[in-house]
Scaffold this active site. Structure first.
Site, PDB file in Angstrom:
ATOM      1  N   ASP A 452       0.863  -1.171   0.000  1.00 26.69           N
ATOM      2  CA  ASP A 452       0.000   0.000   0.000  1.00 26.69           C
ATOM      3  C   ASP A 452       0.908   1.233   0.000  1.00 26.69           C
ATOM      4  O   ASP A 452       2.088   1.136   0.337  1.00 26.69           O
ATOM      5  CB  ASP A 452      -0.885  -0.025   1.249  1.00 26.69           C
ATOM      6  CG  ASP A 452      -1.946   1.052   1.219  1.00 26.69           C
ATOM      7  OD1 ASP A 452      -2.295   1.489   0.118  1.00 26.69           O
ATOM      8  OD2 ASP A 452      -2.416   1.451   2.297  1.00 26.69           O
ATOM      9  N   ASP A 651      -1.623  -1.606   6.329  1.00 27.95           N
ATOM     10  CA  ASP A 651      -1.777  -1.205   7.734  1.00 27.95           C
ATOM     11  C   ASP A 651      -3.184  -0.797   8.111  1.00 27.95           C
ATOM     12  O   ASP A 651      -3.438  -0.488   9.272  1.00 27.95           O
ATOM     13  CB  ASP A 651      -0.827  -0.045   8.051  1.00 27.95           C
ATOM     14  CG  ASP A 651      -1.213   1.235   7.317  1.00 27.95           C
ATOM     15  OD1 ASP A 651      -1.957   1.144   6.310  1.00 27.95           O
ATOM     16  OD2 ASP A 651      -0.775   2.317   7.746  1.00 27.95           O
ATOM     17  N   ASP A 655      -7.317  -3.137   4.540  1.00 27.29           N
ATOM     18  CA  ASP A 655      -6.318  -4.060   3.983  1.00 27.29           C
ATOM     19  C   ASP A 655      -6.505  -5.488   4.486  1.00 27.29           C
ATOM     20  O   ASP A 655      -5.874  -6.415   3.969  1.00 27.29           O
ATOM     21  CB  ASP A 655      -4.897  -3.593   4.353  1.00 27.29           C
ATOM     22  CG  ASP A 655      -4.505  -2.320   3.623  1.00 27.29           C
ATOM     23  OD1 ASP A 655      -4.947  -2.143   2.473  1.00 27.29           O
ATOM     24  OD2 ASP A 655      -3.765  -1.511   4.200  1.00 27.29           O
TER      25      ASP A 655
END
Length: 763
Positions: A452, A651, A655
């Site tokens: 990410d 995080d 996710d």
């Protein structure tokens, strides 16, 4: 009432914070290094030696080689015969393993009897026969019986009991072979002493006597005990990382009372919301937030990062880290089992008990190995009986016993668990928490890493860069509307907008009918006006065009900024631009990840232009831009269908599905709890260089396991035929049961020692 520790002279008070309850009895321990054990009520001195506290009530017990075996009380594993160990986190004041204490005592007693027994039997082979001649052969044999029996029946009793259990349950294991070998040699020798006339000529020496093997059986027991003691000591060292983590915690905290007074209290007495003073050089007692002061904090013991981190009011601090030269006042947010240190210890303790898939191979090999060895021992006995030299049956017995002893599969069973236990502890010391052994093994095979952007590649704390109003609206109005709406959101971009408005002194309004549109933006009512804030997808949903702003937005996106449209009553009122700086450690970490063989893909909800700008700066291989949280899991499935082994690092709460779908999920320790629960690895610091450490540790662990399996398999493949006597016709070599016992112990110790090298592996 006070008590004086007779070991170190320190005072131990009844209300000592070092008290603890075990099995319904409350004990206290001296606060000094000696940890003398006392009964708390009544105050009574119990032991002048370092305490070995009992296990807390309710503790479950499991086998280190077969973690699927779980019992409510201590005992032996029904599969391998090893003593069960307590599950969970070891006590901070934990002493030696009771089995280690018992086996050590049995070893020394066995050694006392075995040394004179060896002297009596081996000196004649070296040319000195005076002692045996003085006693006479008959008395010498009875002396061997007297010296060997305590070793075999007392020192070796645990092995005989476990061997008998293995035959009753038909879970044949290393103790099956030891019990058969030692038992056969001992029973044969007893009959040879008491009733030698019962033996046929095949067992007799040329002078008509029957040889006895008390010394062989006694030496086997003593050497096996030595190997077990050394192995148990080495296994204790695999848990040293957990004990080292436990020792990091502060023992007391300095609480600031409501009246301003300060008091030193036990760590266990700290409550959430307490204000604590952390003086220069002190350990931070619990997790919390700085409310006053400024200092640098050494967080290396839980993150692996050597550089101290500056802390000011509003920053989070973690228990067990060390304050620098400044003084801090903090508010306790997490205490006890909720602290990061406690969670790390719990995760490491659980991971040590998990099984890697490669363990199935070792289990299958060990399960088939013991019956095969027994068969080889029987064939060796038959072959030596038929074709061996005089006395043929005596040679046959020696060969069979040597086969049984040298082939103990202990090394094979320990090959994987020892490496996993050591690796999880090593990872924890470097800020890499491993959820289970399966993740550790899988990560060594991963070839694609999806990351990410926000909070993973970047700091995760964006800041407001620019506000661009449309004609007819002023900058302050556009920012006030956006910030008022975003106050209801927890997204990092929202925090940047709200902080930017507050820094400019704008008065924010309350937003009603707030709605978060996943992957697009937010909308709601501010002062009776319909306001929306989001990306181009949100504009499209609202039926609006952003074409006239394309040049300005594209220019900012090319610099890595995230641009959002502010919509007021169905019309674009302006734009806000937010930038999230790249972490300092990210470029070097990405370079190292490429060198470790990863293809790196960035998946982000940002526009493609913004994503390409960041990817271009960092040398990322591929990008997936403008993706919704559900798209990340879909992308992973597509890559997996194409044959890739995929790891995902993220995080956020959004996710979690992707982390669960990936072959290996990697959660940033600074992220959401649900993301951490979905991941196989957790990086305490939350930087990409933690992934580098995890990869290196995974590769080193799998290499270590393969080395252990190779040692164990090759050793047995070579040792069994040699013990059976295949070299005797060509070279006259026939190894004795004594040498077989030594070799068996050495093989187990070599596997454990090799696994312990992981404690020093550079990651």
């Amino acid at each position: 009432m006070a008590d004086i520790d007779p070991v170190c002279g320190m005072t131990v008070k009844p209300e000592s914070p070092h008290a603890a309850s075990y099995d319904g009895i409350r004990y206290r321990f001296c606060s000094g290094k000696c940890k003398t054990k006392f009964e708390a009520d009544p105050v009574r001195y119990l032991s002048g030696k370092p305490a070995v506290p009992a296990v807390p009530t309710g503790t479950k017990w499991t086998c280190p080689m077969h973690p699927e075996i779980v019992r409510d009380e201590p005992g032996d594993c029904p599969k391998c015969g090893m003593a069960l160990e307590p599950m969970g986190v070891p006590a901070a004041a934990e002493g030696h393993n009771p089995e280690l204490v018992d086996f050590t005592r049995r070893f020394w007693v066995g050694l006392v009897f075995t040394v004179p027994l060896l002297a009596l039997t081996m000196l004649p082979l070296l040319g000195y026969n005076g002692l045996r001649a003085a006693l006479g052969e008959h008395v010498a044999m009875w002396t061997e019986f007297a010296l060997g029996t305590p070793v075999i029946l007392w020192s070796g009793w645990p092995f005989l009991v476990r061997g008998a259990k293995s035959f009753r349950s038909m879970n044949l294991n290393m103790f099956s072979l030891i019990a058969m070998g030692v038992g056969a040699a001992y029973l044969f020798s007893i009959v040879a002493v008491i009733a030698p006339q019962f033996f046929p000529a095949g067992f007799r020496n040329p002078d008509g006597t029957v040889g006895v093997y008390f010394e062989a059986a006694a030496v086997i027991v003593t050497l096996v005990l030595l190997g077990q003691v050394m192995e148990l000591r080495a296994r204790e060292r695999t848990g040293s990382a957990i004990r080292a983590l436990l020792d990091l915690a502060a023992k007391t905290a300095r609480v600031i009372r409501a009246d301003g007074s300060e008091e030193e209290i036990p760590l266990e007495a700290v409550q959430v919301g307490d204000r604590l003073r952390v003086r220069p050089g002190d350990k931070i007692p619990v997790d919390g937030e700085v409310v006053e002061g400024r200092s640098s904090v050494d967080e290396s013991m839980i993150t692996g990062e050597p550089v101290p981190v500056e802390k000011v009011a509003g920053d989070r601090v973690t228990g067990a880290t060390i304050n620098g030269t400044g003084s801090l006042i903090m508010e306790a947010k997490r205490v006890g089992a909720d602290t990061l240190l406690a969670q790390i210890v719990e995760m490491v303790a659980n991971a040590r008990r998990s099984r890697a898939p490669i363990q199935k191979f070792a289990d299958m090999a060990a399960g088939k190995f013991v019956p095969v060895v027994i068969g080889v021992a029987i064939l060796a006995f038959i072959a030596w009986s038929a074709w061996g030299p005089t006395p043929a049956l005596a040679y046959a017995l020696v060969a069979a016993v040597a086969v049984l002893i040298i082939a103990c599969p202990c090394a094979l069973g320990l090959a994987t668990p020892m490496s996993i236990m050591t690796a999880t502890g090593r990872g924890a010391q470097a800020g890499v928490l491993i959820k289970n052994a399966e993740a550790l093994e899988r990560f060594a095979k991963v070839d694609t890493l999806i990351v990410d952007k926000t909070g993973t590649l970047t700091v995760g704390k964006p800041r407001l860069v620019a506000v661009l109003p449309v004609a007819g609206h002023d900058e302050a109005e556009v920012l006030r509307l956006a910030a008022s709406l975003e106050r209801g959101s927890e997204h990092p971009l929202a925090e940047a907008i709200v902080s930017g408005a507050e820094e400019r002194g704008l008065k924010l309004a309350n937003a009603g009918d707030f709605e978060a549109l996943t992957g697009k933006g937010v909308k709601g009512m501010v002062n009776g006006q319909a306001v929306a804030l989001g990306n181009a997808q949100l504009l499209a949903d609202l039926g609006l065009e952003g074409g006239e702003w394309s040049e300005a937005t594209n220019a900012r996106r090319d610099q890595g900024e995230t641009v959002m449209f502010v919509v007021l009553e169905g019309a674009v009122a302006g734009l806000v631009s937010v930038a999230d700086p790249v972490k300092e450690s990210t470029p070097a970490a990405l370079k190292a990840l490429h060198e470790l063989g990863f293809r790196i893909i960035m998946a982000t909800g940002d526009s493609e232009r913004t994503a390409r700008a960041v990817a271009g700066q960092l040398g990322i291989d591929e990008i997936r831009a403008e993706v919704l949280p559900a798209d990340k899991a879909r992308i992973i499935k597509e890559l997996q269908a194409a044959g890739s082994k995929v790891a995902m690092a993220g995080d956020g709460v959004n996710d979690a599905p992707a982390l669960a779908q990936a072959d290996v999920g990697i959660a940033m320790g600074t992220g959401a709890d649900v993301a951490i629960e979905s991941a196989g690895f957790t990086l305490v610091k939350g930087n990409l260089d933690g992934i580098v450490r995890a990869r290196r540790l995974s590769l080193a662990t799998m290499r270590n396991i393969r080395q252990n399996l190779f040692f164990a398999l090759v050793y047995n493949a070579a040792g069994v035929p040699v013990a059976a006597g295949v070299l005797y016709p060509f070279f006259g070599i026939l190894i004795s049961p004594i040498f077989a016992a030594f070799a068996m112990s050495a093989s187990s110790l070599s596997v454990v020692t090799n696994a312990l090298r992981l404690r020093r592996v550079v990651i």
